[in-house]
Motif scaffolding. Sequence first.
Motif, PDB file in Angstrom:
ATOM      1  N   THR A 279     -30.178  67.094  27.682  1.00  0.00           N
ATOM      2  CA  THR A 279     -29.960  67.626  26.334  1.00  0.00           C
ATOM      3  C   THR A 279     -28.564  68.218  26.229  1.00  0.00           C
ATOM      4  N   ASN A 280     -28.148  68.943  27.252  1.00  0.00           N
ATOM      5  CA  ASN A 280     -26.797  69.514  27.248  1.00  0.00           C
ATOM      6  C   ASN A 280     -25.727  68.422  27.244  1.00  0.00           C
ATOM      7  N   LYS A 281     -25.953  67.354  27.995  1.00  0.00           N
ATOM      8  CA  LYS A 281     -25.004  66.244  28.000  1.00  0.00           C
ATOM      9  C   LYS A 281     -24.968  65.553  26.641  1.00  0.00           C
ATOM     10  N   SER A 282     -26.146  65.414  26.015  1.00  0.00           N
ATOM     11  CA  SER A 282     -26.205  64.803  24.684  1.00  0.00           C
ATOM     12  C   SER A 282     -25.432  65.630  23.678  1.00  0.00           C
ATOM     13  N   TYR A 283     -25.557  66.939  23.792  1.00  0.00           N
ATOM     14  CA  TYR A 283     -24.818  67.825  22.893  1.00  0.00           C
ATOM     15  C   TYR A 283     -23.310  67.577  23.020  1.00  0.00           C
ATOM     16  N   GLU A 284     -22.828  67.504  24.224  1.00  0.00           N
ATOM     17  CA  GLU A 284     -21.398  67.300  24.445  1.00  0.00           C
ATOM     18  C   GLU A 284     -20.942  65.948  23.900  1.00  0.00           C
ATOM     19  N   ARG A 285     -21.754  64.918  24.088  1.00  0.00           N
ATOM     20  CA  ARG A 285     -21.381  63.586  23.592  1.00  0.00           C
ATOM     21  C   ARG A 285     -21.329  63.570  22.063  1.00  0.00           C
ATOM     22  N   ILE A 286     -22.329  64.185  21.430  1.00  0.00           N
ATOM     23  CA  ILE A 286     -22.358  64.210  19.962  1.00  0.00           C
ATOM     24  C   ILE A 286     -21.204  65.038  19.422  1.00  0.00           C
ATOM     25  N   ASP A 287     -20.923  66.153  20.085  1.00  0.00           N
ATOM     26  CA  ASP A 287     -19.864  67.048  19.607  1.00  0.00           C
ATOM     27  C   ASP A 287     -18.495  66.374  19.664  1.00  0.00           C
ATOM     28  N   ASN A 288     -18.349  65.391  20.516  1.00  0.00           N
ATOM     29  CA  ASN A 288     -17.094  64.638  20.569  1.00  0.00           C
ATOM     30  C   ASN A 288     -16.938  63.705  19.368  1.00  0.00           C
ATOM     31  N   MET A 289     -18.079  63.410  18.679  1.00  0.00           N
ATOM     32  CA  MET A 289     -18.037  62.517  17.517  1.00  0.00           C
ATOM     33  C   MET A 289     -18.116  63.285  16.205  1.00  0.00           C
TER      34      MET A 289
ATOM     35  N   PHE B 167     -28.288  62.587  12.104  1.00  0.00           N
ATOM     36  CA  PHE B 167     -28.572  63.675  11.174  1.00  0.00           C
ATOM     37  C   PHE B 167     -27.390  64.630  11.066  1.00  0.00           C
ATOM     38  N   CYS B 168     -26.762  64.948  12.176  1.00  0.00           N
ATOM     39  CA  CYS B 168     -25.605  65.837  12.146  1.00  0.00           C
ATOM     40  C   CYS B 168     -24.475  65.207  11.334  1.00  0.00           C
ATOM     41  N   SER B 169     -24.267  63.912  11.496  1.00  0.00           N
ATOM     42  CA  SER B 169     -23.242  63.204  10.719  1.00  0.00           C
ATOM     43  C   SER B 169     -23.585  63.232   9.234  1.00  0.00           C
ATOM     44  N   PHE B 170     -24.853  63.035   8.927  1.00  0.00           N
ATOM     45  CA  PHE B 170     -25.303  63.082   7.538  1.00  0.00           C
ATOM     46  C   PHE B 170     -24.987  64.448   6.922  1.00  0.00           C
ATOM     47  N   CYS B 171     -25.337  65.522   7.614  1.00  0.00           N
ATOM     48  CA  CYS B 171     -25.074  66.872   7.113  1.00  0.00           C
ATOM     49  C   CYS B 171     -23.578  67.103   6.926  1.00  0.00           C
ATOM     50  N   TYR B 172     -22.799  66.690   7.900  1.00  0.00           N
ATOM     51  CA  TYR B 172     -21.353  66.879   7.835  1.00  0.00           C
ATOM     52  C   TYR B 172     -20.751  66.145   6.639  1.00  0.00           C
ATOM     53  N   ASN B 173     -21.194  64.918   6.427  1.00  0.00           N
ATOM     54  CA  ASN B 173     -20.653  64.103   5.337  1.00  0.00           C
ATOM     55  C   ASN B 173     -21.063  64.621   3.961  1.00  0.00           C
TER      56      ASN B 173
ATOM     57  N   ALA C 276     -33.734  60.261   3.037  1.00  0.00           N
ATOM     58  CA  ALA C 276     -34.833  59.305   3.134  1.00  0.00           C
ATOM     59  C   ALA C 276     -34.298  57.871   3.170  1.00  0.00           C
ATOM     60  N   GLY C 277     -33.239  57.628   2.418  1.00  0.00           N
ATOM     61  CA  GLY C 277     -32.636  56.293   2.419  1.00  0.00           C
ATOM     62  C   GLY C 277     -32.035  55.914   3.753  1.00  0.00           C
ATOM     63  N   LYS C 278     -31.761  56.895   4.590  1.00  0.00           N
ATOM     64  CA  LYS C 278     -31.188  56.652   5.911  1.00  0.00           C
ATOM     65  C   LYS C 278     -32.210  56.868   7.028  1.00  0.00           C
ATOM     66  N   GLY C 279     -33.477  57.076   6.652  1.00  0.00           N
ATOM     67  CA  GLY C 279     -34.527  57.299   7.639  1.00  0.00           C
ATOM     68  C   GLY C 279     -34.465  58.656   8.301  1.00  0.00           C
ATOM     69  N   LEU C 280     -33.882  59.646   7.606  1.00  0.00           N
ATOM     70  CA  LEU C 280     -33.697  60.975   8.190  1.00  0.00           C
ATOM     71  C   LEU C 280     -34.503  62.057   7.472  1.00  0.00           C
ATOM     72  N   GLU C 281     -35.420  61.655   6.609  1.00  0.00           N
ATOM     73  CA  GLU C 281     -36.154  62.641   5.815  1.00  0.00           C
ATOM     74  C   GLU C 281     -37.024  63.563   6.654  1.00  0.00           C
ATOM     75  N   LYS C 282     -37.392  63.137   7.858  1.00  0.00           N
ATOM     76  CA  LYS C 282     -38.251  63.957   8.710  1.00  0.00           C
ATOM     77  C   LYS C 282     -37.581  65.279   9.104  1.00  0.00           C
ATOM     78  N   PHE C 283     -36.254  65.348   8.998  1.00  0.00           N
ATOM     79  CA  PHE C 283     -35.533  66.572   9.340  1.00  0.00           C
ATOM     80  C   PHE C 283     -35.615  67.634   8.243  1.00  0.00           C
ATOM     81  N   LEU C 284     -35.911  67.231   7.016  1.00  0.00           N
ATOM     82  CA  LEU C 284     -35.847  68.122   5.865  1.00  0.00           C
ATOM     83  C   LEU C 284     -37.223  68.325   5.234  1.00  0.00           C
ATOM     84  N   VAL C 285     -37.478  69.534   4.784  1.00  0.00           N
ATOM     85  CA  VAL C 285     -38.708  69.810   4.037  1.00  0.00           C
ATOM     86  C   VAL C 285     -38.405  69.579   2.560  1.00  0.00           C
TER      87      VAL C 285
END
Length: 206
Positions: free
Chosen positions: A136-146, A174-180, A93-102
């Motif tokens: 969407t597939n291109k976005s996946y590849e770009r994010i996966d590189n980070m 959100f993916c970075s948040f989960c990873y961290n 929520a502090g990072k504006g990502l609470e919408k991803f989690l119940v």
Amino acid sequence: MNFNKKFYDEVVGAFNSEYLFYRDHYEYDDDDIDTDYLNQEFGWFCEKYDCRFATGVSRISIIFNNEEYIIKYDKSLTKDSFKLEEYYYAQAAGKGLEKFLVPIETYYTDSGIEYGVQEKAMVFSFDALNSFSAETNKSYERIDNMVPILSVFSSEDIFMVFIQYYGEDLAEKFCSFCYNFGINDIHGGNYGYLNGAPVIFDYTGC
């Protein structure tokens, strides 16, 4: 949360009594208490309270057919067992990502039995998926590189659902948040839809 606590306390008290008996009498460990076992052996319970069970590594969920909220119960009976999820949600929520989690909240029966209450999400079925767009597939590849996506999500398709709905920037954050934070067990059994949006309802990590 707007639920009938008296009823939920009754359900938790009844289940706790039976769970302790089965676990101690038959010397079962946490792995023995799975979804099939509970729904078969506790069929009378499901009929009485109009519910079904779902289990994960550390949790038992009691899912009512006609209630907006579900009950979560810790298999190992650890105190303050939902604090980690409450912490993760607050951080998101502090990072504006609470919408991803119940969110989940901790409650206690009058006798002190701890349980969590969470809004009920609809478990997702991949059969309902349309094909993903080229972007969407291109976005996946770009994010996966980070960020190593598959160290958080169990499959490409699951994460692409989030990209397609929330957009590349939010999905990457959100993916970075989960990873961290070590949230690394997002699979088809712990995410679904709530009010039409893809969400994660089990985010303790593994």
